[in-house]
Design a protein around this motif. Structure first.
Motif, mmCIF file in Angstrom:
data_model
loop_
_atom_site.group_PDB
_atom_site.id
_atom_site.type_symbol
_atom_site.label_atom_id
_atom_site.label_comp_id
_atom_site.label_asym_id
_atom_site.label_seq_id
_atom_site.Cartn_x
_atom_site.Cartn_y
_atom_site.Cartn_z
ATOM 1 N N PRO A 62 -1.982 -15.097 -11.869
ATOM 2 C CA PRO A 62 -3.244 -15.504 -12.502
ATOM 3 C C PRO A 62 -4.218 -14.342 -12.675
ATOM 4 N N THR A 63 -4.228 -13.411 -11.732
ATOM 5 C CA THR A 63 -5.120 -12.255 -11.855
ATOM 6 C C THR A 63 -4.635 -11.320 -12.950
ATOM 7 N N ARG A 64 -3.324 -11.163 -13.107
ATOM 8 C CA ARG A 64 -2.816 -10.349 -14.220
ATOM 9 C C ARG A 64 -3.252 -10.964 -15.550
ATOM 10 N N ASP A 65 -3.132 -12.295 -15.675
ATOM 11 C CA ASP A 65 -3.593 -12.963 -16.903
ATOM 12 C C ASP A 65 -5.081 -12.723 -17.134
ATOM 13 N N TRP A 66 -5.856 -12.850 -16.057
ATOM 14 C CA TRP A 66 -7.300 -12.634 -16.131
ATOM 15 C C TRP A 66 -7.596 -11.205 -16.585
ATOM 16 N N PRO A 74 -13.859 -1.839 -17.381
ATOM 17 C CA PRO A 74 -13.325 -1.092 -16.242
ATOM 18 C C PRO A 74 -13.041 -2.091 -15.114
ATOM 19 N N LEU A 75 -11.806 -2.222 -14.733
ATOM 20 C CA LEU A 75 -11.408 -3.181 -13.701
ATOM 21 C C LEU A 75 -10.978 -2.414 -12.450
ATOM 22 N N SER A 76 -11.677 -2.636 -11.365
ATOM 23 C CA SER A 76 -11.346 -1.932 -10.128
ATOM 24 C C SER A 76 -10.368 -2.759 -9.300
ATOM 25 N N LEU A 80 -10.022 -6.899 -8.859
ATOM 26 C CA LEU A 80 -8.763 -7.622 -9.006
ATOM 27 C C LEU A 80 -8.433 -8.394 -7.738
ATOM 28 N N ALA A 81 -8.586 -7.760 -6.593
ATOM 29 C CA ALA A 81 -8.298 -8.418 -5.316
ATOM 30 C C ALA A 81 -9.245 -9.591 -5.092
ATOM 31 N N ALA A 82 -10.525 -9.413 -5.413
ATOM 32 C CA ALA A 82 -11.491 -10.499 -5.248
ATOM 33 C C ALA A 82 -11.115 -11.682 -6.145
ATOM 34 N N HIS A 83 -10.697 -11.402 -7.373
ATOM 35 C CA HIS A 83 -10.286 -12.486 -8.261
ATOM 36 C C HIS A 83 -9.098 -13.251 -7.685
ATOM 37 N N ALA A 84 -8.189 -12.540 -7.059
ATOM 38 C CA ALA A 84 -6.995 -13.159 -6.474
ATOM 39 C C ALA A 84 -7.281 -13.769 -5.096
ATOM 40 N N ALA A 85 -8.509 -13.598 -4.594
ATOM 41 C CA ALA A 85 -8.904 -14.091 -3.269
ATOM 42 C C ALA A 85 -7.998 -13.507 -2.186
ATOM 43 N N MET A 86 -7.749 -12.194 -2.293
ATOM 44 C CA MET A 86 -6.925 -11.481 -1.318
ATOM 45 C C MET A 86 -7.672 -10.228 -0.890
ATOM 46 N N THR A 90 -3.622 -6.410 0.748
ATOM 47 C CA THR A 90 -2.645 -7.475 0.482
ATOM 48 C C THR A 90 -2.388 -7.591 -1.014
ATOM 49 N N PHE A 91 -3.459 -7.528 -1.796
ATOM 50 C CA PHE A 91 -3.301 -7.630 -3.247
ATOM 51 C C PHE A 91 -2.447 -6.488 -3.781
ATOM 52 N N ALA A 92 -2.747 -5.262 -3.378
ATOM 53 C CA ALA A 92 -1.999 -4.095 -3.865
ATOM 54 C C ALA A 92 -0.521 -4.212 -3.486
ATOM 55 N N ARG A 93 -0.242 -4.644 -2.262
ATOM 56 C CA ARG A 93 1.148 -4.785 -1.811
ATOM 57 C C ARG A 93 1.870 -5.873 -2.608
ATOM 58 N N ARG A 94 1.243 -7.041 -2.750
ATOM 59 C CA ARG A 94 1.886 -8.137 -3.512
ATOM 60 C C ARG A 94 2.040 -7.784 -4.983
ATOM 61 N N PHE A 95 1.034 -7.129 -5.520
ATOM 62 C CA PHE A 95 1.085 -6.734 -6.927
ATOM 63 C C PHE A 95 2.295 -5.843 -7.178
ATOM 64 N N LYS A 96 2.472 -4.855 -6.320
ATOM 65 C CA LYS A 96 3.600 -3.932 -6.480
ATOM 66 C C LYS A 96 4.931 -4.652 -6.282
ATOM 67 N N GLU A 97 5.001 -5.599 -5.348
ATOM 68 C CA GLU A 97 6.225 -6.382 -5.145
ATOM 69 C C GLU A 97 6.578 -7.183 -6.397
#
Length: 175
Positions: A62-66, A74-76, A80-86, A90-97
């Protein structure tokens, strides 16, 4: 009647027919699928489309769609992590996975993807394309596109843009 003298020129003829019958976008997609440029003038890099990973209701989808709807901003990583509520980690790790890329690299690749589309489908100046996709300057777009595709935006546009029919008519012989 159309003829060709070899395998590569056979692709050129097929792409020409696709372009005539189904339009530039279909011919460009076919060229990417075959890993050949839609118009050859020699010396260009291969252009391979990189599909987006599937999005889901969980994870970072959902954050990628957003983010895709806001590429011009400019998206920091924190946003992105705040949008994903992470948390950021955690967001960076899950995103890369999920994507195989860091959030920053993914954003750059998506900005380049949209820039390529605008270069193919519009007459917007390179400066405007850069702004529309979130690069701070046209120089930044040029640098990123050259690193990714090996060509400048103007060369990319010449390669993937439909030729001007008026220019074709000027050089053709009467039937």
């Amino acid at each position: 009647m159309l003829t060709s003298a070899g395998a590569a020129s056979g692709f050129d003829v097929c792409l020409h027919l696709l372009r005539q019958d189904h339009g530039t976008e279909v011919a460009n997609q076919a060229a990417r699928f075959c890993v050949v440029p839609p118009y050859r003038d020699g010396g260009q890099a291969q252009y391979i489309e990189r599909p987006l990973p599937p999005t889901g209701a969980t994870g970072t989808g959902p954050t990628r769609d957003w983010a895709l709807r806001r590429l011009e901003l400019p998206l920091s990583l924190d946003e992105l992590a705040a949008h994903a509520a992470m948390s950021t980690r955690t967001f960076a790790r899950r995103f890369k996975e999920e994507t195989g890329l860091s959030p920053g690299r993914w954003l750059t690749s998506q900005r380049l993807r949209r820039a390529r589309h605008l270069l193919e489908s519009s007459d917007l100046p390179v400066e405007r394309v850069a702004h529309e996709v979130g690069f701070a300057t046209a120089t930044s777009l040029r640098r990123h596109l050259a690193a990714d595709a090996g060509v400048a935006p103007s060369a990319y546009r010449r390669t993937f843009r439909a030729p001007d029919p008026a220019a074709d008519d000027a050089g053709s012989l009467p039937a």
